[in-house]
Write a protein that holds these residues in place. Sequence first.
Motif, PDB file in Angstrom:
ATOM      1  N   ASP A 109       0.871  -1.173   0.000  1.00 19.09           N
ATOM      2  CA  ASP A 109       0.000   0.000   0.000  1.00 19.09           C
ATOM      3  C   ASP A 109       0.912   1.228   0.000  1.00 19.09           C
ATOM      4  OD1 ASP A 109      -2.357  -1.476   0.094  1.00 19.09           O
ATOM      5  OD2 ASP A 109      -2.393  -1.511   2.289  1.00 19.09           O
ATOM      6  N   TYR A 110       0.341   2.398  -0.329  1.00 14.12           N
ATOM      7  CA  TYR A 110       1.136   3.620  -0.393  1.00 14.12           C
ATOM      8  C   TYR A 110       0.389   4.759   0.284  1.00 14.12           C
ATOM      9  CZ  TYR A 110       3.767   0.999  -3.886  1.00 14.12           C
ATOM     10  OH  TYR A 110       4.509   0.038  -4.520  1.00 14.12           O
ATOM     11  N   ASN A 111       1.142   5.603   1.013  1.00 11.81           N
ATOM     12  CA  ASN A 111       0.496   6.767   1.620  1.00 11.81           C
ATOM     13  C   ASN A 111       0.440   7.914   0.601  1.00 11.81           C
ATOM     14  OD1 ASN A 111       3.029   7.985   1.563  1.00 11.81           O
ATOM     15  ND2 ASN A 111       3.233   8.177   3.766  1.00 11.81           N
ATOM     16  N   GLU A 112      -0.022   9.072   1.027  1.00 13.51           N
ATOM     17  CA  GLU A 112      -0.199  10.197   0.106  1.00 13.51           C
ATOM     18  C   GLU A 112       1.115  10.678  -0.496  1.00 13.51           C
ATOM     19  OE1 GLU A 112      -2.299  13.237   2.178  1.00 13.51           O
ATOM     20  OE2 GLU A 112      -4.192  12.110   2.266  1.00 13.51           O
ATOM     21  N   ALA A 113       2.205  10.488   0.228  1.00 10.53           N
ATOM     22  CA  ALA A 113       3.511  10.911  -0.278  1.00 10.53           C
ATOM     23  C   ALA A 113       4.177   9.836  -1.132  1.00 10.53           C
ATOM     24  CB  ALA A 113       4.426  11.292   0.886  1.00 10.53           C
ATOM     25  N   GLY A 114       3.488   8.690  -1.293  1.00 11.65           N
ATOM     26  CA  GLY A 114       4.038   7.608  -2.101  1.00 11.65           C
ATOM     27  C   GLY A 114       4.923   6.647  -1.347  1.00 11.65           C
ATOM     28  N   LYS A 115       4.969   6.766  -0.021  1.00 11.51           N
ATOM     29  CA  LYS A 115       5.803   5.858   0.775  1.00 11.51           C
ATOM     30  C   LYS A 115       5.157   4.478   0.821  1.00 11.51           C
ATOM     31  CE  LYS A 115       7.729   5.053   5.374  1.00 11.51           C
ATOM     32  NZ  LYS A 115       7.849   5.517   6.773  1.00 11.51           N
ATOM     33  N   PRO A 116       5.900   3.413   0.457  1.00  4.64           N
ATOM     34  CA  PRO A 116       5.326   2.067   0.484  1.00  4.64           C
ATOM     35  C   PRO A 116       5.259   1.490   1.889  1.00  4.64           C
ATOM     36  CG  PRO A 116       7.600   1.963  -0.229  1.00  4.64           C
ATOM     37  CD  PRO A 116       7.265   3.425  -0.086  1.00  4.64           C
ATOM     38  N   MET A 117       4.253   0.654   2.100  1.00  6.81           N
ATOM     39  CA  MET A 117       4.118  -0.100   3.349  1.00  6.81           C
ATOM     40  C   MET A 117       3.472  -1.435   2.997  1.00  6.81           C
ATOM     41  SD  MET A 117       1.057   2.257   4.885  1.00  6.81           S
ATOM     42  CE  MET A 117       1.887   3.724   4.264  1.00  6.81           C
ATOM     43  N   LEU A 118       3.573  -2.396   3.878  1.00  5.90           N
ATOM     44  CA  LEU A 118       2.998  -3.701   3.594  1.00  5.90           C
ATOM     45  C   LEU A 118       1.482  -3.617   3.484  1.00  5.90           C
ATOM     46  CD1 LEU A 118       5.117  -6.078   5.851  1.00  5.90           C
ATOM     47  CD2 LEU A 118       5.025  -6.088   3.354  1.00  5.90           C
ATOM     48  N   GLY A 119       0.936  -4.342   2.519  1.00  5.07           N
ATOM     49  CA  GLY A 119      -0.503  -4.412   2.354  1.00  5.07           C
ATOM     50  C   GLY A 119      -0.968  -5.856   2.338  1.00  5.07           C
ATOM     51  N   GLY A 120      -2.235  -6.072   2.041  1.00  3.43           N
ATOM     52  CA  GLY A 120      -2.775  -7.421   1.973  1.00  3.43           C
ATOM     53  C   GLY A 120      -2.718  -8.133   3.306  1.00  3.43           C
ATOM     54  N   LYS A 121      -2.486  -9.419   3.273  1.00  7.38           N
ATOM     55  CA  LYS A 121      -2.505 -10.211   4.505  1.00  7.38           C
ATOM     56  C   LYS A 121      -1.297  -9.950   5.402  1.00  7.38           C
ATOM     57  CE  LYS A 121      -0.415 -14.429   2.562  1.00  7.38           C
ATOM     58  NZ  LYS A 121      -0.626 -15.888   2.363  1.00  7.38           N
ATOM     59  N   TYR A 122      -0.274  -9.277   4.868  1.00  2.00           N
ATOM     60  CA  TYR A 122       0.908  -8.975   5.674  1.00  2.00           C
ATOM     61  C   TYR A 122       0.885  -7.551   6.220  1.00  2.00           C
ATOM     62  CZ  TYR A 122       2.655 -13.262   3.579  1.00  2.00           C
ATOM     63  OH  TYR A 122       2.798 -14.558   3.177  1.00  2.00           O
ATOM     64  N   LYS A 123      -0.212  -6.851   6.057  1.00  2.00           N
ATOM     65  CA  LYS A 123      -0.331  -5.473   6.511  1.00  2.00           C
ATOM     66  C   LYS A 123       0.016  -5.354   7.998  1.00  2.00           C
ATOM     67  CE  LYS A 123      -3.645  -1.618   6.328  1.00  2.00           C
ATOM     68  NZ  LYS A 123      -2.979  -0.842   5.263  1.00  2.00           N
ATOM     69  N   SER A 124       0.840  -4.390   8.347  1.00  2.00           N
ATOM     70  CA  SER A 124       1.237  -4.083   9.727  1.00  2.00           C
ATOM     71  C   SER A 124       2.092  -5.169  10.389  1.00  2.00           C
ATOM     72  CB  SER A 124      -0.002  -3.818  10.598  1.00  2.00           C
ATOM     73  OG  SER A 124      -0.762  -2.746  10.065  1.00  2.00           O
ATOM     74  N   LYS A 125       2.583  -6.130   9.617  1.00  2.00           N
ATOM     75  CA  LYS A 125       3.445  -7.162  10.207  1.00  2.00           C
ATOM     76  C   LYS A 125       4.810  -6.606  10.615  1.00  2.00           C
ATOM     77  CE  LYS A 125       0.802 -10.858   9.853  1.00  2.00           C
ATOM     78  NZ  LYS A 125       0.387 -11.648  11.029  1.00  2.00           N
ATOM     79  N   LEU A 126       5.287  -5.622   9.870  1.00 10.24           N
ATOM     80  CA  LEU A 126       6.538  -4.960  10.200  1.00 10.24           C
ATOM     81  C   LEU A 126       6.583  -3.623   9.477  1.00 10.24           C
ATOM     82  CD1 LEU A 126       8.508  -5.268   7.467  1.00 10.24           C
ATOM     83  CD2 LEU A 126       8.840  -7.554   8.387  1.00 10.24           C
ATOM     84  N   SER A 127       7.521  -2.756   9.901  1.00  8.48           N
ATOM     85  CA  SER A 127       7.751  -1.480   9.236  1.00  8.48           C
ATOM     86  C   SER A 127       9.098  -1.535   8.529  1.00  8.48           C
ATOM     87  CB  SER A 127       7.753  -0.333  10.247  1.00  8.48           C
ATOM     88  OG  SER A 127       6.510  -0.229  10.897  1.00  8.48           O
ATOM     89  N   PHE A 128       9.216  -0.771   7.443  1.00 10.44           N
ATOM     90  CA  PHE A 128      10.470  -0.777   6.693  1.00 10.44           C
ATOM     91  C   PHE A 128      10.636   0.539   5.955  1.00 10.44           C
ATOM     92  CE2 PHE A 128       7.267  -2.131   3.683  1.00 10.44           C
ATOM     93  CZ  PHE A 128       7.617  -1.458   2.519  1.00 10.44           C
TER      94      PHE A 128
END
Length: 255
Positions: A109-128
């Motif tokens: 997934d991506y925030n408004e600034a385009g920063k990627p983060m985990l999505g789908g079933k792995y959402k919020s499993k870790l930050s990077f």
Amino acid sequence: MHFFENHPLTCTVFDIPWQTRQVVKPSASYECHAYPLSIPGIERTHLWLVDVSKIDAVDFEKVLSSDEKKKLDGLLNLEQRMQRKLARVVLRQVLAHYLKTTPLAIEFDYNEAGKPMLGGKYKSKLSFNLSHAKEKVTILVSSGLAVGVDIEYDNPSEKVMLSIAKRFFSANEYELVFQAIGTERPKTFNRLWTMKEAMIKAKGLSVYGLLETPDLSAFNKRSAVNNIEHFQLPECLGFNWRDDQFHLTAVLNLS
């Protein structure tokens, strides 16, 4: 650590503690030696440093999603296109390592600034967070709190360097860069730039967030030990690493 099977790509992973240390050790003392790795605990992060100079993005881009390929293939500069493809390939491999899955299974997934983060079933499993410069890709992995990382080489032109400092640095920070002589100028610039970049990336902001970062000129008066420095601000904890070739800053967001 050989990361890709049947390929001589070597990674080094550093286990970074998030506290101000009284004794700072050489960078090698932070290295992880036991694999596979688990997601780091709340008071630590893993910093991956990968040399991608010996691999071809075309050989590995099959792990990228169709959306990633379409976006990256739209870049006109061929060198930037290849660098960004390799960075995304390595990112997928690193995340798959922790999540015990395949690189293709990773969703973003991506925030408004385009920063990627985990999505789908792995959402919020870790930050990077991801950064790359020339042949180096660096990835910072945390168990939960937002993180930011930036890596830069000491080779910007004088004109570009001063222009960026004038646009995004405070008056005190700009004066530090302007007054630095010879090889100290790019070192001073990159120390401040990587700190600011890592801070806004940890907050999920765009480049214009640089204008909201605190004045860091006081940090230039401090001496790093063994080319490493732990630092603390009200909004973040940080880790500076000065190598012979590059400057790297990793940040854990507290706000």
